[in-house]
Motif scaffolding. Sequence first.
Motif, PDB file in Angstrom:
ATOM      1  N   ILE A  46     -70.856  24.239 -51.285  1.00  0.00           N
ATOM      2  CA  ILE A  46     -71.347  24.177 -49.902  1.00  0.00           C
ATOM      3  C   ILE A  46     -72.484  25.158 -49.624  1.00  0.00           C
ATOM      4  O   ILE A  46     -73.499  24.779 -49.024  1.00  0.00           O
ATOM      5  N   PRO A  47     -72.406  26.428 -50.045  1.00  0.00           N
ATOM      6  CA  PRO A  47     -73.502  27.361 -49.718  1.00  0.00           C
ATOM      7  C   PRO A  47     -74.852  26.969 -50.307  1.00  0.00           C
ATOM      8  O   PRO A  47     -75.897  27.312 -49.736  1.00  0.00           O
ATOM      9  N   THR A  48     -74.852  26.282 -51.456  1.00  0.00           N
ATOM     10  CA  THR A  48     -76.120  25.949 -52.108  1.00  0.00           C
ATOM     11  C   THR A  48     -76.585  24.531 -51.836  1.00  0.00           C
ATOM     12  O   THR A  48     -77.740  24.193 -52.128  1.00  0.00           O
ATOM     13  N   ARG A  49     -75.721  23.680 -51.264  1.00  0.00           N
ATOM     14  CA  ARG A  49     -76.095  22.280 -51.089  1.00  0.00           C
ATOM     15  C   ARG A  49     -76.230  21.857 -49.625  1.00  0.00           C
ATOM     16  O   ARG A  49     -76.696  20.751 -49.347  1.00  0.00           O
ATOM     17  N   ILE A  50     -75.828  22.722 -48.697  1.00  0.00           N
ATOM     18  CA  ILE A  50     -75.881  22.366 -47.279  1.00  0.00           C
ATOM     19  C   ILE A  50     -76.753  23.365 -46.535  1.00  0.00           C
ATOM     20  O   ILE A  50     -76.630  24.574 -46.722  1.00  0.00           O
ATOM     21  N   GLU A  51     -77.644  22.840 -45.694  1.00  0.00           N
ATOM     22  CA  GLU A  51     -78.469  23.709 -44.856  1.00  0.00           C
ATOM     23  C   GLU A  51     -77.582  24.424 -43.838  1.00  0.00           C
ATOM     24  O   GLU A  51     -76.673  23.812 -43.259  1.00  0.00           O
TER      25      GLU A  51
ATOM     26  N   THR B 171     -78.209  15.955 -44.863  1.00  0.00           N
ATOM     27  CA  THR B 171     -78.853  15.767 -46.165  1.00  0.00           C
ATOM     28  C   THR B 171     -78.393  16.871 -47.104  1.00  0.00           C
ATOM     29  O   THR B 171     -78.506  18.061 -46.770  1.00  0.00           O
ATOM     30  N   LEU B 172     -77.876  16.483 -48.257  1.00  0.00           N
ATOM     31  CA  LEU B 172     -77.470  17.477 -49.247  1.00  0.00           C
ATOM     32  C   LEU B 172     -78.688  17.932 -50.036  1.00  0.00           C
ATOM     33  O   LEU B 172     -79.532  17.127 -50.425  1.00  0.00           O
TER      34      LEU B 172
ATOM     35  N   ILE C 185     -71.794  15.828 -59.007  1.00  0.00           N
ATOM     36  CA  ILE C 185     -70.553  16.401 -58.469  1.00  0.00           C
ATOM     37  C   ILE C 185     -70.874  17.307 -57.276  1.00  0.00           C
ATOM     38  O   ILE C 185     -71.819  18.091 -57.310  1.00  0.00           O
ATOM     39  N   PHE C 186     -70.083  17.168 -56.221  1.00  0.00           N
ATOM     40  CA  PHE C 186     -70.189  18.073 -55.074  1.00  0.00           C
ATOM     41  C   PHE C 186     -68.786  18.496 -54.695  1.00  0.00           C
ATOM     42  O   PHE C 186     -67.950  17.664 -54.330  1.00  0.00           O
ATOM     43  N   ILE C 187     -68.498  19.786 -54.810  1.00  0.00           N
ATOM     44  CA  ILE C 187     -67.177  20.307 -54.491  1.00  0.00           C
ATOM     45  C   ILE C 187     -67.311  21.378 -53.406  1.00  0.00           C
ATOM     46  O   ILE C 187     -68.411  21.760 -53.009  1.00  0.00           O
TER      47      ILE C 187
END
Length: 336
Positions: free
Chosen positions: A241-246, A328-329, A235-237
């Motif tokens: 965003i702060p923890t999954r996107i550079e 890249t996530l 799951i990506f919600i």
Amino acid sequence: MTTQIGLSQRQKAAVIVRLLLDDDQVAGLDRLDSDAQTLLAQEMAGMELIDRQTRDAVITEFCDRLESVGVTFPGDMDGTLAMLGARISDTSSDRVRQADAISGRGDPWGRICALPDETLIKLANVESVELVALMLSKLPVEAASATFIGMPRDRARAVAQAMAMTSGVTPDALKRVGLVLLQAANALPRPAIPTPAADRMGAILNFATADLRDDVLQVLDERDTGFADGVRKAIFIFAHIPTRIEPREVPRVVRDVDQSILIRALAASDPEDQAAADFILANLSQRMSDGLREEREALGKLRPKDIEDAKTEVVATIRRLQEDGQITLLLPTDDE
């Protein structure tokens, strides 16, 4: 046309390579097999001075041969399949590679090293510990590590002990082991649906409302904890965003989102969503972030559905950029 200049074909090849090295144009010598590279290096080591007339004759012969070539083929199975690309089905490609390896013409280990981690872990859990130890010795370190971690603790200990016996294996024996493992890998059933069920369920829940998503995850927790954990990782919600996107990729995402949609998403009131909004604004230029804040303040009160739809659109854009290979996530952490 063949020019008799007193050099063997290997010596002529050495002259051409030497000339190309002067222009820093040689690429792909590593594509030659080890024997060919060795012969070329030995030939060059035994040569000293080539006069200008001989050099020109070699160049002329080489150019004449190039001009006479009508079409070229890769000369090996990997190159042929790469040339065919998507024009040949995965099933046919697998069959050709398998036949090539079993016939002795191909290297089974190249095929094994290209297997996905899930397949390698399956092999590691069913084959003898000696074969698995040899497999780990041949795999790239990252794949070997993932395979080793994927084994039960007792089996991992046994494989680690068997690693001590791999140093004396002969090349022929190693090739036979590779053929056995490749046959075992090809015998594993291939799922009709390639996407793992947890990943598919996670992708579906990405676009569900928060209350529905929480309700489904609660039910999954009660019935299948392992599957529920896999779904959570998929799951990506918006709040992720702060923890999954550079941070450096935030401007790339913002460029692909309609500004009116982005502003509505930034207006989310949930604390986690607000943290995501702050993260986005903090990684944009000062001028752009100030402008977005002003437009957000001018919106006034929004319907919750409008905000939810905007967040969903931002997530959809991020997923699309990921699938296109443009961003890249990061992998999710265990506490997400």
